[in-house]
Every structure is written in C-alpha cells, then in structure tokens.
Motif scaffolding. Structure first.
Motif, PDB file in Angstrom:
ATOM      1  N   ALA A 175       0.834  -1.205   0.000  1.00 57.82           N
ATOM      2  CA  ALA A 175       0.000   0.000   0.000  1.00 57.82           C
ATOM      3  C   ALA A 175       0.869   1.255   0.000  1.00 57.82           C
ATOM      4  N   SER A 192      -5.853   1.852   9.183  1.00 57.15           N
ATOM      5  CA  SER A 192      -6.221   0.612   8.501  1.00 57.15           C
ATOM      6  C   SER A 192      -7.693   0.391   8.799  1.00 57.15           C
ATOM      7  N   GLU A 193      -8.535   0.512   7.756  1.00 57.26           N
ATOM      8  CA  GLU A 193      -9.968   0.459   7.983  1.00 57.26           C
ATOM      9  C   GLU A 193     -10.454  -0.944   8.335  1.00 57.26           C
ATOM     10  N   SER A 214      -7.705   3.469  -4.719  1.00 59.53           N
ATOM     11  CA  SER A 214      -9.133   3.394  -5.012  1.00 59.53           C
ATOM     12  C   SER A 214      -9.849   4.728  -4.820  1.00 59.53           C
ATOM     13  N   SER A 222      -6.911   6.335  -0.381  1.00 58.44           N
ATOM     14  CA  SER A 222      -7.394   5.036   0.081  1.00 58.44           C
ATOM     15  C   SER A 222      -6.800   3.968  -0.821  1.00 58.44           C
ATOM     16  N   GLU A 224      -6.625  -0.095  -1.759  1.00 59.05           N
ATOM     17  CA  GLU A 224      -7.219  -1.423  -1.652  1.00 59.05           C
ATOM     18  C   GLU A 224      -6.120  -2.456  -1.890  1.00 59.05           C
ATOM     19  N   THR A 225      -5.981  -3.389  -0.968  1.00 60.92           N
ATOM     20  CA  THR A 225      -4.899  -4.372  -1.051  1.00 60.92           C
ATOM     21  C   THR A 225      -5.455  -5.786  -0.926  1.00 60.92           C
ATOM     22  N   LYS A 226      -5.002  -6.660  -1.804  1.00 62.70           N
ATOM     23  CA  LYS A 226      -5.364  -8.071  -1.742  1.00 62.70           C
ATOM     24  C   LYS A 226      -4.096  -8.905  -1.619  1.00 62.70           C
ATOM     25  N   THR A 242      -7.762  -9.464   2.478  1.00 64.09           N
ATOM     26  CA  THR A 242      -8.045  -8.188   1.832  1.00 64.09           C
ATOM     27  C   THR A 242      -7.973  -7.096   2.888  1.00 64.09           C
ATOM     28  N   HIS A 244      -7.946  -2.490   3.523  1.00 57.55           N
ATOM     29  CA  HIS A 244      -8.068  -1.122   3.039  1.00 57.55           C
ATOM     30  C   HIS A 244      -7.261  -0.215   3.964  1.00 57.55           C
ATOM     31  N   THR A 246      -5.517   3.789   4.616  1.00 56.96           N
ATOM     32  CA  THR A 246      -5.533   5.221   4.288  1.00 56.96           C
ATOM     33  C   THR A 246      -4.136   5.776   4.493  1.00 56.96           C
TER      34      THR A 246
END
Length: 275
Positions: A175, A192-193, A214, A222, A224-226, A242, A244, A246
């Motif tokens: 990220a 980290s959401e 994203s 923001s 998005e990480t997989k 997965t 998300h 910031t």
C-alpha cells in the motif's frame, strides 16, 4: 512426467518490490551488494519455480554488474525473466531498478544471470523435463503494485503458518509503494480500515500482494490491497486476505501536503476533502 505444455504454466516473469531501510545499507547509506544479490537470487528462484513447478537450486550466477547504488528510502524493483531452458537447467535474467519516491527517477542498479537447476522429486522424477520456453507477450499497463515473496520459517508460528502480523506488514508495504508512486511524495499510514483473513499461508508458499489506489482526497489516499497465496509446485492460488489502508501525503516537515495535480481522474472522488 513428460515435458509439459507451455500453456499450462503460470506467467513466469516475476517482480519483487522492496524498500531500502537503514539496516540494509553500509556506512555510505547505500544498499549492501550482498543484500541486493540475495534478493536477486530469491526472485530468480521464484521465477524458475513458477516456470517449472518443481524444486530448484542455484547452480551459478554470472555477469553481476553493479552500475549504480540504491540508497536509503529508494523503492527497489527486481524483475526476473527465464531466457533459456534446457531439459533441467534454466537461465534467468534479473534486473534491479531503484526508484526515488519524489520525482519517480529510475535507474538500473544491477543486472545478472542466474543458472538454476531443477531437482524433481517423487514419482516420475526420472522423466521430468522443463516446459518449452515461449516468449511472453508484453504486459498491459497496470497501475496496481504487485509484490511477491516466499514465506520463510521465521515468519511462521509453531503450526507452520504465516503470522498475521507479517501478512499485515507485507500488505502495508504494498500500500505504501502504491500510494507513494501515485502521490509522487512521501506518504505515511493514517489508518487501517479493515483487514479480513480468508485462509492461512504455509511455509514455502508464495505470497503476492496487489495494491491499487481506489480513492483520492486533497492529501489522503485510500488503498485497496489483496493478498494472494500460491502453492510453489502446483500453482494453485487463493485470496488469503483483503485490506483497506488510508495513506496521507506529507511534506519535508511531515505535515499533510496536497497530492500532485495530475492524479488519474477515475479515482478522484468529488467533494472529498482528504486529511
């Protein structure tokens, strides 16, 4: 086991991305040559294993040319490509490129050739042969950051499964790289959401983190990480986690700073004030 159809194999060109930290450098503030060489050998091993789907060992390396150094804070990207395949021997070419976070200046640090040898095991090992080397098509442009690694014993618990904290750290690094490349300046983790784990990862498996921007605010992004896991020998892949994150762009005094004006329009959210 006979020579396999090349269309059955997974994309063998492999990229490993990392960041140069102070502990990886000499007294000049540049990456240790041995550290860079070890990472080159690692990505060559991953590329070879993805190509042949059998255990490999490094037989030799040659023409390791150290052209320019990588310094503290640089993003370093290793690209490994199989270039010659015999029955059980594979030649892999590896490039190491350093990239500055501010300005996105890139330069080749090192290039080398690694000779890998397949050591198939089990039933059919005596008849094993590497697949035919087929030139790959040029990859489509993709702004997502993809980072691959292998899970080692010191990253796992007593059950041989990767620590959750190690997985989170790897996702956060991806990220950070994605946000830094987008913003063109230093970024820091703001929050980290949510992180959801779908399955565990065993020692010896490949982990691949993919991160993409994203949403963009004034100074926040923001991401998005997989996180994918991949069996080293079969190529079977699973979504493992997965998350998300910031990130906030900061200036030299570590205060929130505006993100560059030429951000891709499709990820800009109207009315988002950012941090």
């Amino acid at each position: 086991m006979t020579r396999r159809d090349a269309t059955d194999r997974y994309e063998s060109t492999t990229r490993l991305i990392d960041i140069v930290f102070p502990g990886d450098t000499n007294h000049h503030g540049t990456l240790f040559g041995g550290t860079g060489l070890a990472l080159m050998d690692r990505v060559a091993f991953i590329a070879a294993t993805r190509f042949g789907r059998t255990p490999f060992v490094t037989a030799s390396c040659e023409r390791i040319d150290f052209r320019q150094p990588a310094r503290v804070g640089h993003i370093i990207e290793f690209t490994a490509r199989p270039v010659k395949a015999g029955r059980r021997s594979l030649t892999v070419e590896v490039d190491m490129v350093a990239e500055t976070i501010i300005g996105h200046q890139r330069h080749i640090c090192t290039r080398g050739i690694f000779h890998m040898v397949a050591i198939p095991q089990g039933e059919g090992a005596a008849h094993y042969a590497l697949p035919e080397l087929v030139p790959e098509e040029a990859p489509e442009r993709n702004d997502a950051v993809a980072m691959v690694e292998i899970v080692f014993p010191d990253q796992a618990n007593g059950a041989g499964r990767m620590f959750g904290g190690e997985a989170i750290a790897y996702m956060t690094k991806a990220a950070f790289v994605a946000a830094s490349r987008y913003a063109g300046r230093l970024v820091v983790l703001a929050s980290s959401e949510r992180i959801d784990f779908a399955r565990s990862i065993g020692i010896g498996e490949i982990v691949e983190a993919r991160a993409r921007v994203s949403r963009v605010g004034r100074s926040s992004l923001s991401i998005e990480t997989k996180l994918w896991s991949e069996h080293l020998l079969t190529g079977e892949r699973h979504i493992t986690a997965t998350g998300h994150f910031t990130m906030v762009a900061v200036d030299k005094d570590h205060r929130p700073a505006p993100i560059r004006d030429n951000a891709p329009a499709e990820v800009v959210s109207p009315g988002e004030g950012g941090a």
